[in-house]
Scaffold this motif. Sequence first.
Motif, short mmCIF file in Angstrom:
data_model
loop_
_atom_site.label_atom_id
_atom_site.label_comp_id
_atom_site.label_asym_id
_atom_site.label_seq_id
_atom_site.Cartn_x
_atom_site.Cartn_y
_atom_site.Cartn_z
N GLN A 10 0.77 -1.02 -0.09
CA GLN A 10 0.14 -0.01 -0.01
C GLN A 10 0.65 1.23 0.02
N ARG A 11 2.10 1.09 0.51
CA ARG A 11 3.16 2.23 0.31
C ARG A 11 3.57 2.64 -0.94
N ARG A 12 3.76 3.94 -1.20
CA ARG A 12 4.36 4.01 -2.51
C ARG A 12 5.91 3.90 -2.42
N ARG A 13 6.57 4.27 -1.62
CA ARG A 13 8.03 4.39 -1.22
C ARG A 13 8.15 3.57 0.21
N LEU A 14 9.44 3.06 0.26
CA LEU A 14 9.82 2.42 1.38
C LEU A 14 10.27 3.30 2.42
N LYS A 15 9.66 2.89 3.62
CA LYS A 15 10.21 3.81 4.78
C LYS A 15 11.53 3.27 5.51
N VAL A 16 12.56 3.77 5.55
CA VAL A 16 13.92 3.15 5.70
C VAL A 16 14.58 3.83 6.84
N LEU A 17 14.82 3.25 8.01
CA LEU A 17 15.59 3.65 9.09
C LEU A 17 17.17 3.48 8.89
N CYS A 18 17.97 4.61 8.89
CA CYS A 18 19.36 4.52 8.51
C CYS A 18 20.28 4.69 9.60
N LEU A 19 21.24 3.71 9.61
CA LEU A 19 22.20 3.88 10.84
C LEU A 19 23.66 4.05 10.40
N HIS A 20 24.10 5.08 10.92
CA HIS A 20 25.49 5.62 10.61
C HIS A 20 26.59 4.91 10.80
N GLY A 21 27.73 5.21 10.29
CA GLY A 21 28.99 4.34 10.54
C GLY A 21 29.87 5.03 11.77
N HIS A 22 30.57 4.15 12.17
CA HIS A 22 31.36 4.54 13.60
C HIS A 22 32.27 6.09 13.42
N GLY A 23 31.99 6.78 14.64
CA GLY A 23 32.73 7.97 14.86
C GLY A 23 31.96 9.05 13.87
N THR A 24 30.63 8.96 13.39
CA THR A 24 29.97 9.96 12.91
C THR A 24 28.46 10.10 13.27
N ASN A 25 27.52 10.60 12.82
CA ASN A 25 26.25 10.91 13.29
C ASN A 25 25.14 11.01 12.35
N LYS A 26 23.89 11.08 12.86
CA LYS A 26 23.03 10.91 11.81
C LYS A 26 22.95 12.24 11.01
N ASP A 27 23.44 13.36 11.40
CA ASP A 27 23.62 14.68 10.55
C ASP A 27 24.40 14.34 9.43
N PHE A 28 25.66 13.93 9.77
CA PHE A 28 26.49 13.65 8.43
C PHE A 28 25.97 12.45 7.76
N MET A 29 25.30 11.63 8.00
CA MET A 29 24.57 10.66 7.04
C MET A 29 23.58 11.20 6.25
N ARG A 30 22.97 11.94 6.99
CA ARG A 30 21.77 12.72 6.22
C ARG A 30 22.15 13.82 5.19
N GLN A 31 23.10 14.56 5.46
CA GLN A 31 23.69 15.66 4.88
C GLN A 31 24.43 15.43 3.83
N LEU A 32 25.49 14.69 4.27
CA LEU A 32 26.62 14.26 3.05
C LEU A 32 26.54 12.94 2.39
N GLN A 33 26.43 11.85 3.14
CA GLN A 33 26.23 10.52 2.53
C GLN A 33 25.19 10.26 1.52
N MET A 34 23.81 10.51 2.29
CA MET A 34 22.61 10.32 1.49
C MET A 34 22.42 11.37 0.43
N CYS A 35 22.90 12.50 0.57
CA CYS A 35 22.58 13.52 -0.46
C CYS A 35 23.59 13.23 -1.62
N MET A 36 24.65 12.48 -1.56
CA MET A 36 25.42 12.64 -2.66
C MET A 36 24.98 11.17 -3.52
#
Length: 211
Positions: A10-36
Amino acid sequence: SRKPMADAKQRRRLKVLCLHGHGTNKDFMRQLQMCMCPFRTLCDWHYMDGPLDSEPVPEIRPFLRMIQQKDYHTWLRKTEDGSAYKGFDQAIKSVHTKLETLGDVDALLGFSQGALIASLVGNELYEKKQIQGVISVCGVDSKRNGDQFTVPSFHIIGKTDGLRERSKKLYDAFTGPKQMIEHATGHKFPSSKEKDIAVKLAAFCSSIMTT
């Protein structure tokens, strides 16, 4: 406890929880890794921090001025001799706690150490019919014997990644439907130019939504 998830079709897109790597944080994953990433628009992404405080890894120091969040985290600690990890129970519990507030997700995505935790939690949830799949980006193995995951999985491994063999060990621990694809560089997310990865991940997302 959470109930088995509703019909994912029933969902149009998957809802996904993302877990960052060692020594980073959720903001880094959101702004840099996922954005690229070439697959950044495929899913509705959600983020959380690992439960343990950490110094930032050297690789992200050039980006520190771009990251608003100034605390850094990890999921596990190494034992004194470096031969094993400790802290699995706390890491797994932290993800379950996040899911209690976030609600059902279709998949977990993890980078590096975060991919290992995503695999462990994702397999638990899959056995309870509460999740559809796991996405591992440059994931690492647990350094333990006997890990076995039946949850459907999609693995992205860097061709020049120094942890490449550990990514392969994690991949080998999966016994359910799985796919592995290489990206062109090292221990990082693939470039937005690697459109073929987005196409294959989109096919994986579609496949787990219909299972």
